[in-house]
Design an enzyme around this catalytic site. Structure first.
Site, PDB file in Angstrom:
ATOM      1  N   HIS A   1       0.967  -1.276  -0.288  1.00  0.00           N
ATOM      2  CA  HIS A   1      -0.343   0.303   0.038  1.00  0.00           C
ATOM      3  C   HIS A   1       1.302   0.888   0.022  1.00  0.00           C
ATOM      4  O   HIS A   1       1.349   1.651  -1.250  1.00  0.00           O
ATOM      5  CB  HIS A   1      -1.430   0.122   1.096  1.00  0.00           C
ATOM      6  CG  HIS A   1      -2.272   0.433   1.263  1.00  0.00           C
ATOM      7  ND1 HIS A   1      -2.345   2.036  -0.014  1.00  0.00           N
ATOM      8  CD2 HIS A   1      -2.812   1.694   1.833  1.00  0.00           C
ATOM      9  CE1 HIS A   1      -2.547   2.343   0.701  1.00  0.00           C
ATOM     10  NE2 HIS A   1      -4.194   1.968   1.549  1.00  0.00           N
TER      11      HIS A   1
ATOM     12  N   HIS B   1      -2.802  -0.837 -11.214  1.00  0.00           N
ATOM     13  CA  HIS B   1      -3.127  -0.264 -10.491  1.00  0.00           C
ATOM     14  C   HIS B   1      -4.609  -1.294 -10.249  1.00  0.00           C
ATOM     15  O   HIS B   1      -4.971  -2.013 -11.121  1.00  0.00           O
ATOM     16  CB  HIS B   1      -4.003   0.927 -10.177  1.00  0.00           C
ATOM     17  CG  HIS B   1      -4.330   1.815  -9.262  1.00  0.00           C
ATOM     18  ND1 HIS B   1      -5.818   1.615  -8.273  1.00  0.00           N
ATOM     19  CD2 HIS B   1      -3.633   2.613  -7.894  1.00  0.00           C
ATOM     20  CE1 HIS B   1      -6.151   2.044  -7.679  1.00  0.00           C
ATOM     21  NE2 HIS B   1      -4.431   2.436  -7.194  1.00  0.00           N
TER      22      HIS B   1
ATOM     23  N   ASP C   1       2.542   6.194  -8.006  1.00  0.00           N
ATOM     24  CA  ASP C   1       4.251   5.857  -7.693  1.00  0.00           C
ATOM     25  C   ASP C   1       5.173   5.907  -8.654  1.00  0.00           C
ATOM     26  O   ASP C   1       6.102   6.493  -7.791  1.00  0.00           O
ATOM     27  CB  ASP C   1       3.959   4.687  -7.199  1.00  0.00           C
ATOM     28  CG  ASP C   1       2.398   4.234  -5.748  1.00  0.00           C
ATOM     29  OD1 ASP C   1       2.823   5.493  -4.685  1.00  0.00           O
ATOM     30  OD2 ASP C   1       2.333   3.356  -6.347  1.00  0.00           O
TER      31      ASP C   1
END
Length: 502
Positions: A300, A339, A395
């Site tokens: 996460h 994702h 990210d």
């Protein structure tokens, strides 16, 4: 042939009983509890016997491991369309907010549902930024950690400690309906809720900065006045003894945008944790600490850190083709792509790419950027990744930005947690204001042993082929434990023990 009239319902035929059931569809969803009416008598079908533990006569249970298609809440906060790459806060496209808004304004939007007027925003920002100070004893808690403690371990403890210094905010001390009474129109309960929200948002950057300063052995800074939310955070991180210290405006704005992009992402792991823990009516400080623990996990909050480590490991754009082939052979993991929700480009990644260029204009270009761009281009052109909808996510570039801004790798999850406190609290507040609020209690499907009789320890036998994980693994001891193992001693009953094997 008669005309077909569509209905907002689902017709289910139970082949065990021949009974038919009509289940209403609302918002393209059905209530899982509708299946509890589909009861049957335990029976053997095709050699498979319903066990008593299946509780067949109590109705069908819906099995959905890891919540892949279960809507646990009804929400009006954040909308995501993973197929089209859409992210909206309260209906506003994330692209517009990133360009025109800022973190504290979008925080107000997420929590209260509308963009604030100028007067409301002034009152809101003043309250949040005047709740940035930590109790002196909380600072002692933060300074008590070892110098090499992980920042997230300190942050989790810090949020939990805050609750101990706010007894008026604890339902276990003030009455279990301290917050849930807000759903009944109790203004005092609503005010108490909003006060804790402002406290938590205000203290989040101060706590986060304390974890950073503790690692460096530096004294904690007192939060400044007059700076923005992200400016306050940067000040608390970096100010030493300088007068009129002001963070770089480009970095301040970049961090503000990153905070805005990370503020909420609907029912992710840590947000679901917030609502789940909050459903017990615990205080919000404890629920936020639990959510931080969920975010701490490498699947996460640790993703941006994994991206940077991956780019360092690739060691140059010329090595990208080799790395790509290793990923395709499943010899390596690919961080920063794909994702759980998005099946196309993550809309936040496009914004972050622009932010990266702004940051690099003042910090210099990241040495990892060429490798990152080569990796992104290679993945986007390769059918292996395209067929699996593996696109660069939020990210991918955020980790490079954080590195270029000088943050240590293990601090990245903290940079995620600070803004996500807003999303957690928005969903918690929504849940507390719901008249149908109940404690979360998921079902399970039991596949263990049926009823069996207790066997005396002297009659038990070791399994010939024990299952993997069916017992504890032997723990290796060293140092003083070995010496103690060779010693003799009396226990509390006076019995002599000799552990020596010699």
């Amino acid at each position: 042939m008669g005309s077909f009239t569509p209905k907002q319902s689902l017709t289910v035929l139970d082949n065990r009983t021949g009974n038919s059931y009509e289940v209403p569809i609302k918002n393209n969803a059905i209530q899982a509890t509708a299946f509890t009416q589909m009861k049957a008598t335990p029976q053997a079908v095709f050699g498979a016997q319903d066990r008593p533990e299946d509780e067949t006569e109590k109705g069908i249970r819906v099995s959905d491991s890891a919540y892949t298609n279960t809507a646990a809440v009804t929400s009006s906060i954040t909308f995501i369309d993973g197929g089209r790459g859409i992210l909206r806060y309260r209906g506003y496209p994330i692209e517009q907010l990133a360009r025109k808004s800022h973190f504290l304004e979008s925080a107000y939007l997420l929590i209260y549902g509308e963009l604030p007027t100028a007067q409301r925003y002034d009152a809101w920002s003043n309250e949040v930024l005047h709740h940035t100070y930590l109790h002196h004893d909380v600072e002692h808690v933060m300074s008590s950690f070892r110098y090499d403690s992980h920042p997230m371990a300190m942050l989790i403890s810090g949020f939990a400690a805050l609750g101990a210094f706010a007894p008026e905010a604890n339902p276990s001390l003030q009455g279990q309906n301290l917050y849930s009474n807000a759903a009944k129109g109790n203004v005092e309960a609503l005010a108490q809720m909003d006060k804790q929200i402002m406290r938590l948002i205000g203290k989040a950057p101060t706590l986060a900065a304390a974890t950073y300063r503790n690692r460096q052995g530096r004294p904690f800074n007192r939060p400044p006045t007059g700076l923005s939310y992200s400016g306050t955070f940067l000040y608390c991180l970096d100010q030493l003894s300088e007068h009129q210290y002001k963070p770089n405006a480009v970095l301040e704005r970049a961090l503000d945008i990153l905070f805005l992009l990370h503020a909420d992402h609907e029912m992710n792991c840590s947000t679901a944790t917030m609502v789940h823990v909050g459903s017990s009516l615990v205080d919000p400080y404890s629920a936020v600490a639990a959510s931080c623990a969920a975010l701490y996990g490498p699947l996460h909050g640790g993703a941006s850190e994994a991206v940077v480590r991956q780019l360092i490991d690739i060691n140059g754009p010329e090595n990208v083709p080799k790395f790509i082939e290793q990923v395709k052979r499943k010899e390596r993991n690919l961080a920063g792509f794909g994702h759980r929700v998005y099946r196309t480009t993550d809309p936040r990644s496009t914004i972050i790419r622009e932010v990266a260029e702004q940051v690099f204009s003042v910090t210099g270009r990241s040495k990892l950027l060429d490798t990152a761009l080569a990796l992104r281009d290679a993945a986007e052109k390769d059918d292996y990744f395209k067929s699996r909808n593996l696109h660069a996510n939020v990210d991918f570039f955020s980790g490079i930005i954080y590195q270029q801004m000088g943050f240590p790798l293990d601090f990245y999850p903290v940079l995620f947690a600070v803004p996500r406190v807003v999303g957690w609290l928005a969903h918690w507040r929504q849940a507390m204001l719901s008249p149908s609020q109940r404690i979360w209690r998921p079902k399970q499907i039991y596949i263990g042993a049926s009823e069996r009789d207790y066997v005396d320890v002297k009659q038990r036998e070791e399994a010939r082929e024990p299952k993997y994980g069916s017992g504890p693994v032997s723990v290796a001891h060293g140092g003083d434990s070995k010496r103690r193992h060779l010693a003799t001693y009396l226990d509390e009953t006076g019995k002599l023990h000799a552990r020596s094997k010699l």
